[in-house]
Design a protein around this motif. Structure first.
Motif, short mmCIF file in Angstrom:
data_model
loop_
_atom_site.label_atom_id
_atom_site.label_comp_id
_atom_site.label_asym_id
_atom_site.label_seq_id
_atom_site.Cartn_x
_atom_site.Cartn_y
_atom_site.Cartn_z
N ASP A 1 0.74 -1.16 0.11
CA ASP A 1 0.00 0.06 -0.06
C ASP A 1 0.79 1.19 0.05
O ASP A 1 0.48 2.47 -0.53
CB ASP A 1 -0.88 0.15 1.22
N ILE B 1 -7.19 1.91 1.99
CA ILE B 1 -8.09 0.83 1.58
C ILE B 1 -8.78 0.37 2.69
O ILE B 1 -8.64 -0.22 3.56
CB ILE B 1 -7.31 -0.28 0.91
N ARG C 1 -10.41 -5.11 0.55
CA ARG C 1 -9.70 -5.43 -0.82
C ARG C 1 -10.38 -6.84 -1.10
O ARG C 1 -10.32 -7.74 -0.06
CB ARG C 1 -8.31 -5.56 -0.40
N GLU D 1 -10.17 -10.20 -3.48
CA GLU D 1 -9.29 -10.64 -4.82
C GLU D 1 -10.01 -11.68 -5.25
O GLU D 1 -10.42 -12.82 -4.98
CB GLU D 1 -8.04 -11.49 -4.06
N HIS E 1 -7.71 -7.53 -8.12
CA HIS E 1 -8.28 -6.83 -6.97
C HIS E 1 -9.18 -6.01 -7.05
O HIS E 1 -9.05 -5.04 -7.98
CB HIS E 1 -7.14 -6.27 -5.99
N LEU F 1 -11.00 -3.04 -5.36
CA LEU F 1 -10.50 -2.24 -4.07
C LEU F 1 -11.82 -1.12 -3.83
O LEU F 1 -12.45 -0.51 -4.49
CB LEU F 1 -9.31 -1.62 -4.33
#
Length: 497
Positions: free
Chosen positions: A17, A47, A50, A52, A58, A60
């Protein structure tokens, strides 16, 4: 950044990040769909969640801090790619940078990290994201049948990101035509368009909720939703679980004229008493009838509620007017005594004895939200998300159907100005034809509605059209300052009639 760019065929590591967020902030700030352009951020991005969806894919949820109020929640799907591949995902005619951004390669095993770069591709532009998205919708059961989502997964390599300026991102997924290699769902499903929502707020997105309700109610003038996704996260401050719709796929109408482009062309080619004028009036009247049908189906599918008393609506519009004048001080400079003149209109509204039943409405109704189908010769209504600058709770609230009528009347003003109307009476003529069509279809269409217009409805319509023009002034000041004169002229006309 110095040094040659080294292509990384298969980047193995998602950036941390600390590297991602500064680059993401710089990239988002230049995108058309970013809502806080020109507003300084009050701290770094973070964030919130998240998801996946697949390896290197990803989805977000990013919190953007602002000076006042809650952070804005931005939906930003990203796909990890080699830097050299980024150009492959940019659509023809698209603004530079829309497809994604470059940042240093995050693998500490690379000796000279400054010489190596990777790309993070906007998920809307990448087939891998859409295949993962379609599988997520199928797994969650958020579909009207399985064929549409399966078709998206099969045709993701043929995606086409639209280049129209908008607050979300739309992607066309064309049918295969005569392609014999297409899979069963792909070959059996017509053209689709997927809308990726960029700004999220807890609760159902009206564009998904309303479109699904209208399709289930049997109205054929709305694009049928085939799949949608809803994501859930935990609010970092309250700890409360929240959810929001993140994208929706609908049937697509490939042979259709955009309503705004169509009326701009008709305005510029107007021949007063000739065929172009007759076509303008016929299309406007039919659009008015379609609008009344929309309100009938909204009432049938989603019900009606008791309306606010007129004084309450006037108070709400007064607060919105105060907001607009604070946001755009130029309004009171360009229109002397604007505040007092607005108050006169709202006082007349407050003096009405009652309003008609409230229903769900379109909320951001203008010529850019309708398509005229070339083969069928009828109108389709798009995008029930509501005004993007308004809070989601406000956009989802039942309202007066005449709010949509006011929005379309304002849009004809834009068409006349942008299309350089050949004759000065074109605007009044098409506005009148639209209203004639709406009032003629309305008695059988709207619960509680009576025939034709009257002084009460005229008073309400004037107040709602003024409210829309004030909203437009804020939007134009933020995004297209050269167009500010259009809502200013509209306000002047409304306030002097």
């Amino acid at each position: 950044m110095s040094g040659p760019i080294s292509a990384v065929p298969c980047p193995p590591t998602w950036p941390d990040d600390a590297a991602l967020l500064p680059a993401l902030e710089a990239w988002m700030g230049q995108r058309r769909w970013f809502p806080l352009k020109g507003e300084p951020l009050q701290g770094p991005l973070s964030i919130v969640r998240r998801w996946e969806l697949a390896d290197g894919v990803h989805d977000l949820l990013v919190a953007v801090p602002r000076a006042e109020g809650e952070p804005v929640l931005m939906h930003v799907p990203l796909v990890l790619e080699s830097a050299a591949a980024l150009a492959d995902f940019t659509a023809v005619g698209e603004a530079d940078g829309n497809a994604g951004f470059i940042l240093p390669y995050p693998d500490t095993a690379v000796a000279d990290r400054s010489a190596v770069q990777v790309a993070l591709v906007d998920g809307a532009h990448h087939p891998r994201f859409w295949r993962a998205w379609a599988q997520a919708a199928l797994a969650a059961g958020t579909t009207l049948g399985k064929a549409g989502a399966a078709a998206i997964a099969q045709r993701a390599d043929r995606l086409r990101v639209t280049t129209a300026e908008q607050s979300n991102t739309s992607v066309v997924m064309p049918a295969p035509g005569d392609n014999p290699a297409a899979g069963d769902a792909d070959a059996a499903t017509g053209d689709l368009i997927v809308k990726l929502f960029r700004v999220l707020a807890p609760g159902r997105n009206p564009d998904v909720e309303v479109s699904v309700a209208l399709a289930r109610n049997g109205w054929e003038r709305v694009r049928t939703p085939v799949a949608w996704t809803t994501q859930t996260w935990t609010d970092p401050d309250s700890g409360v679980e929240q959810s929001a719709d993140t994208a929706v796929a609908c049937t697509f109408i490939p042979r259709a004229d955009d309503g705004f482009e169509l009326f701009c062309a008709l305005a510029g080619a107007d021949d007063l008493n000739g065929p172009q004028r007759r076509r303008s009036l016929a299309l406007a009247r039919d659009l008015g009838e379609t609008t009344a049908q929309m309100h009938a189906h909204l009432a049938a599918a989603m019900g009606t509620t008791p309306p606010p008393v007129p004084a309450e609506l006037a108070a709400a519009l007064r607060a919105r007017a105060d907001w607009a004048m604070a946001e755009v001080p130029e309004l009171e400079i360009r229109l002397p005594s604007l505040r007092a003149r607005v108050e006169t209109v709202l006082t007349e509204l407050a003096a009405l004895d009652r309003l008609e039943p409230a229903t769900r409405v379109h909320g951001d109704y203008h010529l850019g939200q309708v398509l005229n189908a070339v083969d069928e010769g009828c109108w389709y209504v798009l995008d029930f998300e509501g005004e993007p600058l308004r809070p989601l709770a406000e956009r989802s609230r039942p309202g007066q159907p005449l709010r949509d009528v006011a929005g379309m009347l304002r849009s004809f003003d834009y068409a006349a100005e942008v299309g350089h109307a050949s004759h000065p009476d074109w605007l009044n003529a098409v506005r009148g034809a639209f209203l004639d069509g709406y009032w003629a279809a309305r008695p059988a269409a709207v619960n509680g509605g009576g025939p034709g217009r009257d002084s009460k409805r005229t008073t309400l319509l004037n107040a709602l059209e003024l409210d829309k023009a004030l909203y437009e002034a804020v939007y134009e000041a933020r995004n297209r300052p050269d167009w500010l004169s259009i809502p200013l002229h509209g306000m002047e006309v409304i306030l002097t009639t």
